[in-house]
Design a protein around this motif. Structure first.
Motif, PDB file in Angstrom:
ATOM      1  N   VAL A  53       0.840  -1.204   0.000  1.00 23.69           N
ATOM      2  CA  VAL A  53       0.000   0.000   0.000  1.00 23.69           C
ATOM      3  C   VAL A  53       0.876   1.255   0.000  1.00 23.69           C
ATOM      4  CG1 VAL A  53      -1.627   1.348   1.388  1.00 23.69           C
ATOM      5  CG2 VAL A  53      -2.014  -1.086   1.032  1.00 23.69           C
ATOM      6  N   ALA A  54       1.905   1.264   0.820  1.00 25.31           N
ATOM      7  CA  ALA A  54       2.798   2.431   0.900  1.00 25.31           C
ATOM      8  C   ALA A  54       3.494   2.676  -0.437  1.00 25.31           C
ATOM      9  CB  ALA A  54       3.824   2.237   2.009  1.00 25.31           C
ATOM     10  N   GLN A  55       3.949   1.616  -1.082  1.00 23.18           N
ATOM     11  CA  GLN A  55       4.612   1.775  -2.375  1.00 23.18           C
ATOM     12  C   GLN A  55       3.637   2.276  -3.430  1.00 23.18           C
ATOM     13  OE1 GLN A  55       6.265  -2.133  -2.932  1.00 23.18           O
ATOM     14  NE2 GLN A  55       8.201  -1.572  -1.964  1.00 23.18           N
ATOM     15  N   ALA A  56       2.424   1.772  -3.423  1.00 20.81           N
ATOM     16  CA  ALA A  56       1.422   2.214  -4.398  1.00 20.81           C
ATOM     17  C   ALA A  56       1.090   3.687  -4.194  1.00 20.81           C
ATOM     18  CB  ALA A  56       0.166   1.361  -4.282  1.00 20.81           C
ATOM     19  N   GLN A  57       0.943   4.113  -2.944  1.00 22.74           N
ATOM     20  CA  GLN A  57       0.642   5.516  -2.674  1.00 22.74           C
ATOM     21  C   GLN A  57       1.778   6.412  -3.151  1.00 22.74           C
ATOM     22  OE1 GLN A  57      -0.178   5.580   1.520  1.00 22.74           O
ATOM     23  NE2 GLN A  57      -2.368   5.273   1.223  1.00 22.74           N
ATOM     24  N   SER A  58       3.000   5.980  -2.952  1.00 21.55           N
ATOM     25  CA  SER A  58       4.153   6.759  -3.395  1.00 21.55           C
ATOM     26  C   SER A  58       4.145   6.924  -4.912  1.00 21.55           C
ATOM     27  CB  SER A  58       5.439   6.055  -2.949  1.00 21.55           C
ATOM     28  OG  SER A  58       6.559   6.693  -3.497  1.00 21.55           O
TER      29      SER A  58
ATOM     30  N   VAL B 275       2.917  10.087  -9.977  1.00 25.62           N
ATOM     31  CA  VAL B 275       2.115  10.313 -11.187  1.00 25.62           C
ATOM     32  C   VAL B 275       1.405  11.662 -11.091  1.00 25.62           C
ATOM     33  CG1 VAL B 275       0.085   9.540 -12.489  1.00 25.62           C
ATOM     34  CG2 VAL B 275       1.807   7.879 -11.780  1.00 25.62           C
ATOM     35  N   GLU B 276       0.807  11.957  -9.951  1.00 26.95           N
ATOM     36  CA  GLU B 276       0.100  13.231  -9.778  1.00 26.95           C
ATOM     37  C   GLU B 276       1.054  14.411  -9.953  1.00 26.95           C
ATOM     38  OE1 GLU B 276      -1.586  12.650  -5.904  1.00 26.95           O
ATOM     39  OE2 GLU B 276      -3.418  11.754  -6.709  1.00 26.95           O
ATOM     40  N   PHE B 277       2.260  14.297  -9.409  1.00 28.42           N
ATOM     41  CA  PHE B 277       3.237  15.377  -9.561  1.00 28.42           C
ATOM     42  C   PHE B 277       3.585  15.582 -11.029  1.00 28.42           C
ATOM     43  CE2 PHE B 277       7.735  16.406 -10.221  1.00 28.42           C
ATOM     44  CZ  PHE B 277       7.724  17.724  -9.789  1.00 28.42           C
ATOM     45  N   LEU B 278       3.883  14.490 -11.721  1.00 25.15           N
ATOM     46  CA  LEU B 278       4.250  14.617 -13.135  1.00 25.15           C
ATOM     47  C   LEU B 278       3.088  15.145 -13.961  1.00 25.15           C
ATOM     48  CD1 LEU B 278       6.377  11.373 -13.540  1.00 25.15           C
ATOM     49  CD2 LEU B 278       7.209  13.737 -13.547  1.00 25.15           C
ATOM     50  N   GLN B 279       1.853  14.754 -13.639  1.00 26.22           N
ATOM     51  CA  GLN B 279       0.684  15.269 -14.356  1.00 26.22           C
ATOM     52  C   GLN B 279       0.523  16.776 -14.146  1.00 26.22           C
ATOM     53  OE1 GLN B 279      -1.141  13.949 -16.591  1.00 26.22           O
ATOM     54  NE2 GLN B 279      -1.068  11.735 -16.301  1.00 26.22           N
ATOM     55  N   SER B 280       1.002  17.267 -13.014  1.00 26.78           N
ATOM     56  CA  SER B 280       0.854  18.701 -12.727  1.00 26.78           C
ATOM     57  C   SER B 280       1.860  19.563 -13.481  1.00 26.78           C
ATOM     58  CB  SER B 280       0.985  18.954 -11.222  1.00 26.78           C
ATOM     59  OG  SER B 280       2.338  18.821 -10.808  1.00 26.78           O
ATOM     60  N   LEU B 281       2.877  18.949 -14.073  1.00 26.04           N
ATOM     61  CA  LEU B 281       3.882  19.707 -14.811  1.00 26.04           C
ATOM     62  C   LEU B 281       3.333  20.138 -16.172  1.00 26.04           C
ATOM     63  CD1 LEU B 281       7.064  17.519 -14.151  1.00 26.04           C
ATOM     64  CD2 LEU B 281       6.391  19.621 -12.977  1.00 26.04           C
ATOM     65  N   SER B 282       3.904  21.205 -16.700  1.00 27.33           N
ATOM     66  CA  SER B 282       3.506  21.660 -18.035  1.00 27.33           C
ATOM     67  C   SER B 282       4.110  20.724 -19.078  1.00 27.33           C
ATOM     68  CB  SER B 282       4.001  23.083 -18.272  1.00 27.33           C
ATOM     69  OG  SER B 282       5.426  23.094 -18.389  1.00 27.33           O
ATOM     70  N   ASP B 283       3.582  20.814 -20.293  1.00 28.39           N
ATOM     71  CA  ASP B 283       4.105  19.979 -21.373  1.00 28.39           C
ATOM     72  C   ASP B 283       5.578  20.281 -21.630  1.00 28.39           C
ATOM     73  OD1 ASP B 283       1.692  18.683 -21.720  1.00 28.39           O
ATOM     74  OD2 ASP B 283       1.007  20.036 -23.310  1.00 28.39           O
ATOM     75  N   GLU B 284       5.965  21.531 -21.491  1.00 32.44           N
ATOM     76  CA  GLU B 284       7.370  21.923 -21.687  1.00 32.44           C
ATOM     77  C   GLU B 284       8.268  21.287 -20.621  1.00 32.44           C
ATOM     78  OE1 GLU B 284      10.483  23.460 -23.670  1.00 32.44           O
ATOM     79  OE2 GLU B 284       8.405  23.643 -24.314  1.00 32.44           O
ATOM     80  N   GLU B 285       7.810  21.296 -19.372  1.00 33.34           N
ATOM     81  CA  GLU B 285       8.591  20.680 -18.291  1.00 33.34           C
ATOM     82  C   GLU B 285       8.712  19.170 -18.492  1.00 33.34           C
ATOM     83  OE1 GLU B 285       7.766  23.490 -14.418  1.00 33.34           O
ATOM     84  OE2 GLU B 285       6.075  22.320 -15.226  1.00 33.34           O
TER      85      GLU B 285
ATOM     86  N   THR C  84       6.286  12.380 -22.152  1.00 33.68           N
ATOM     87  CA  THR C  84       5.028  12.911 -22.660  1.00 33.68           C
ATOM     88  C   THR C  84       3.946  12.499 -21.670  1.00 33.68           C
ATOM     89  OG1 THR C  84       4.534  10.912 -23.926  1.00 33.68           O
ATOM     90  CG2 THR C  84       5.740  12.658 -25.074  1.00 33.68           C
ATOM     91  N   ARG C  85       2.821  13.162 -21.708  1.00 31.68           N
ATOM     92  CA  ARG C  85       1.723  12.829 -20.786  1.00 31.68           C
ATOM     93  C   ARG C  85       1.297  11.365 -20.926  1.00 31.68           C
ATOM     94  NH1 ARG C  85       0.622  16.772 -17.803  1.00 31.68           N
ATOM     95  NH2 ARG C  85       0.908  18.860 -18.582  1.00 31.68           N
ATOM     96  N   GLU C  86       1.315  10.879 -22.151  1.00 33.55           N
ATOM     97  CA  GLU C  86       0.875   9.511 -22.399  1.00 33.55           C
ATOM     98  C   GLU C  86       1.805   8.472 -21.776  1.00 33.55           C
ATOM     99  OE1 GLU C  86       1.372  11.785 -24.960  1.00 33.55           O
ATOM    100  OE2 GLU C  86      -0.734  12.376 -25.007  1.00 33.55           O
ATOM    101  N   ARG C  87       3.049   8.840 -21.500  1.00 27.64           N
ATOM    102  CA  ARG C  87       4.044   7.883 -21.002  1.00 27.64           C
ATOM    103  C   ARG C  87       4.308   8.000 -19.505  1.00 27.64           C
ATOM    104  NH1 ARG C  87       4.650   3.727 -23.820  1.00 27.64           N
ATOM    105  NH2 ARG C  87       6.752   3.466 -23.083  1.00 27.64           N
ATOM    106  N   ILE C  88       3.625   8.908 -18.813  1.00 26.90           N
ATOM    107  CA  ILE C  88       3.885   9.108 -17.384  1.00 26.90           C
ATOM    108  C   ILE C  88       3.642   7.825 -16.591  1.00 26.90           C
ATOM    109  CG2 ILE C  88       3.080  10.273 -15.289  1.00 26.90           C
ATOM    110  CD1 ILE C  88       2.693  12.793 -17.000  1.00 26.90           C
ATOM    111  N   VAL C  89       2.478   7.232 -16.747  1.00 34.25           N
ATOM    112  CA  VAL C  89       2.140   6.029 -15.974  1.00 34.25           C
ATOM    113  C   VAL C  89       3.112   4.902 -16.307  1.00 34.25           C
ATOM    114  CG1 VAL C  89       0.391   4.259 -15.575  1.00 34.25           C
ATOM    115  CG2 VAL C  89      -0.264   6.666 -15.668  1.00 34.25           C
TER     116      VAL C  89
END
Length: 74
Positions: A32-37, A42-52, A59-64
């Protein structure tokens, strides 16, 4: 005529049962702890701009895929 007897001592062991349950609970908590991390990553990377993301080689499609690449096959 020959007779043979086999004896097995399969007794209930409370300490081994408790150890087994404790080990299972510990493993579940670690999972559970590893999954939450990973979800937070993923949430942090999703919050970045496309340039970042581009600067990080993502790319957004490859984050997960990037975050979970070592634990699941995508």
């Amino acid at each position: 005529m020959a007779h043979s007897a086999t004896q097995t001592n399969s007794r209930f062991s409370l300490p081994s049962l408790i150890a087994s349950i404790g080990s299972s609970i510990y493993s579940a908590l670690i999972s559970v702890a590893q999954a939450q991390s990973r979800v937070r990553q993923v949430e942090f990377l999703q919050s970045l701009s496309d340039e970042e993301l581009k600067n990080r080689g993502l790319t957004r499609e490859r984050i997960v895929h990037r975050v979970f690449a070592d634990s699941i096959w995508l």
